[in-house]
Design an enzyme around this catalytic site. Structure first.
Site, PDB file in Angstrom:
ATOM      1  N   ARG A 264       0.756  -1.115  -0.483  1.00  9.74           N
ATOM      2  CA  ARG A 264      -0.051  -0.033   0.275  1.00  9.74           C
ATOM      3  C   ARG A 264       0.755   1.556   0.088  1.00  9.74           C
ATOM      4  NH1 ARG A 264      -4.792  -1.858   3.789  1.00  9.74           N
ATOM      5  NH2 ARG A 264      -5.320  -3.616   2.842  1.00  9.74           N
ATOM      6  N   ARG A 279       2.057   1.033  10.656  1.00 10.65           N
ATOM      7  CA  ARG A 279       1.063   1.835   9.322  1.00 10.65           C
ATOM      8  C   ARG A 279       2.448   1.280   7.984  1.00 10.65           C
ATOM      9  NH1 ARG A 279      -3.715   4.353   9.395  1.00 10.65           N
ATOM     10  NH2 ARG A 279      -3.567   5.632  12.251  1.00 10.65           N
ATOM     11  N   GLU A 351      -8.034  -0.300  15.312  1.00 14.06           N
ATOM     12  CA  GLU A 351      -7.887  -1.495  13.643  1.00 14.06           C
ATOM     13  C   GLU A 351      -6.973  -2.564  13.912  1.00 14.06           C
ATOM     14  OE1 GLU A 351      -9.557   0.345  10.128  1.00 14.06           O
ATOM     15  OE2 GLU A 351      -9.598  -1.448   9.467  1.00 14.06           O
ATOM     16  N   SER A 354     -11.293  -6.494   9.566  1.00 15.51           N
ATOM     17  CA  SER A 354     -11.938  -5.319   9.173  1.00 15.51           C
ATOM     18  C   SER A 354     -13.072  -6.185   8.407  1.00 15.51           C
ATOM     19  CB  SER A 354     -11.800  -4.560   8.230  1.00 15.51           C
ATOM     20  OG  SER A 354     -12.661  -3.516   7.584  1.00 15.51           O
ATOM     21  N   ARG A 393       0.474  -5.810  12.328  1.00 11.09           N
ATOM     22  CA  ARG A 393      -1.090  -5.219  13.635  1.00 11.09           C
ATOM     23  C   ARG A 393      -0.779  -6.257  14.676  1.00 11.09           C
ATOM     24  NH1 ARG A 393      -4.146  -0.342  11.034  1.00 11.09           N
ATOM     25  NH2 ARG A 393      -2.954   0.162  10.139  1.00 11.09           N
TER      26      ARG A 393
END
Length: 433
Positions: A264, A279, A351, A354, A393
């Site tokens: 990403r 991130r 988070e 998802s 994460r």
RNA sequence: GCUGAGGUAGCCUAGCCUGGUAGGGCGCCGGUCUUGAAAACCGGUGGCGUCAGCCACGGGAGUUCGAAUCUCCCCCUCAGCGCCA
């Protein structure tokens, strides 16, 4: 993409649903799409009639040709004049269809009735909570600092050779990454998921079926000189696995466990996580993906959520589940749960999972149908996806929550077999790894 | 990368040279028959449509009254060779 038939038959229903997003341009888009569609249907009918006439004339000419008698003058004259009219009409028909489809593609999916309204993630509604956050008896280090201090990660050199947002994992943390993936895959396989290592790059055209166009500019890496994009999640190649195919009704639901690296570009803000793996531009993820019959998708959505919750309970990580609100939902999902794990140093839920029900939106764009091959009455199946674990994460939580004052980190019990029976992450230099 | 062969309905295949609007097989669905099933036979099988019809032979452009068929461009797949972990 929304079902054009549904829009034609019950525009009021679609409009009311779009209104719940409280974003007036959507309703305007819908009305415009409906108008353009009406125009298209008119043009299409007209062009159809002219084409029918052309076919009749062609056949008359063919018959005349065969019998050796010259065709009547008015027939050959009309046959010469018709193509220009048809061409002009077809041009308008095609252009109108293109405009309509563009408008249609910009409309988001219809919302599930239970989705709360909100402008951003503060509007998400907590639906459940598990585990007791515990107060550490000493000041916790951030996962990035700790990993670097213990020799489990190298950020400076990664930044120099690849750029900010990249990292080297070393020693026990590299092993923990693999352990999390393997544990996640084993659990899903036990539940009937087919493990899949998908392509990490997709061509643009199939990619457009699974994500919205903005992602190409903001999120995805493009391979120089090739029509290839690095996947942002295995959801994308898994959805594309059946592009243009008809799924046998009896084979549903199809449950897939995607195993991949994810790439990403835009990774958002920084702050406390500037150093670390929360991130990043690249991370490992095990993803749940399901194709199912429309009537089953709400049930499957809960199933995927339950699977992800169980995973974090197995890791003994406190979390809460939120029902993601309109402003934070995106255009593809009809409903989405996020699982937010408790980060004890930050004293916040953040988070980690998802879990989306995309209903028929994704499948329609991909041209996936369900039914019996050769039998009329095809339907569009529903697709759902959920993180099982994004290791970056999960590792960040484990490092924050499992650390002892000496810097070693407790390995969650269920992962011990995957870590050679060891119970703690040890500093790299002390054990020679 | 080079050379060659290909891309036709859910799948397989014919048609292409010689232009006249896609034929066959398998699978599946329905019907006839049967106590039931199989077999056999008959019909159906994708997309769009205002339900007249139209469209669909990898994609696009061209020639033509008419293109799966002829011409050009592009994409993809496979095989052999080369390179390669």
């Amino acid at each position: 993409m929304l079902d054009i038939d549904l829009i034609r038959q019950d525009p009021r229903h679609v409009e009311e649903n779009l209104e719940r997003r409280r974003h007036p341009p959507y309703v305007a888009l819908l009305k415009q799409a409906l108008e353009v569609d009406t125009e298209w249907r008119r043009l299409h009918g007209e062009a159809d009639r002219l084409r029918a006439q052309r076919n009749r004339l062609s056949q008359a000419l063919a018959r005349a040709h065969k019998s050796g008698t010259p065709p009547p003058e008015e027939v050959s004259r009309e046959a010469r004049e018709l193509p220009a009219q048809i061409e002009a009409l077809e041009l308008r028909e095609k252009e109108t269809a293109r405009v309509r489809d563009d408008l249609l593609r910009r409309l988001p999916n219809l919302l599930d009735p239970s989705v709360p309204f909100g402008t951003d993630d503060t509007g998400n509604v907590e639906v459940s909570r598990w585990g007791e956050p515990v107060e550490p008896g000493f000041p916790l280090r951030s996962h990035g600092d700790l990993a670097e201090a213990m020799g489990w990660a190298e950020f400076g050199q990664a930044r120099d050779v690849s750029g900010a947002g990249f990292y080297y994992l070393l020693g026990d943390l590299a092993l923990l990454d693999l352990a999390l993936q393997r544990f996640a895959v084993d659990r899903l396989v036990q539940k009937g998921f087919v493990p899949v290592v998908p392509p990490y790059m997709l061509r643009r055209e199939p990619y457009e079926g699974v994500t919205d166009l903005a992602d190409f500019e903001k999120v995805m890496y493009r391979v120089e000189g090739e029509d290839l994009y690095l996947i942002a999640t295995s959801e994308h190649p898994l959805a594309a696995l059946y592009r243009g195919k008809i799924l046998e009704e009896t084979s549903l639901p199809i449950r897939l466990a995607g195993i991949s690296q994810n790439f990403r570009r835009e990774i958002g803000g920084h702050g406390v996580d500037q150093k670390g793996i929360f991130r990043v531009h690249q991370f490992s993820k095990v993803e749940q993906f399901v194709f199912c019959a429309p009537e089953d998708s709400p049930k499957v959505h809960e199933e995927l959520r339950a699977n992800a919750e169980e995973f974090f309970r197995a890791l003994e990580i406190p979390y809460r589940v939120v029902n993601v609100c309109t402003g934070d939902l995106g255009v593809v999902a009809a409903k989405k749960y996020d699982i937010e794990a408790w980060f004890p140093r930050q004293k916040a839920y953040r988070e980690v999972v998802s879990c989306s029900n995309c209903t028929d939106y994704q499948a329609r764009r991909l041209g996936i149908r369900m039914g019996k091959a050769g039998k009329p009455g095809k339907r569009v199946p529903h697709t759902l996806n959920s993180t099982e674990v994004a290791t970056s994460r999960a590792m960040a939580v484990i490092l924050e929550g499992g650390q002892a004052p000496d810097g070693t980190v407790r390995i969650p019990r269920v992962l011990i077999p995957y870590m050679g029976g060891r119970e703690r992450l040890e500093p790299r230099n002390e054990i020679g790894r």
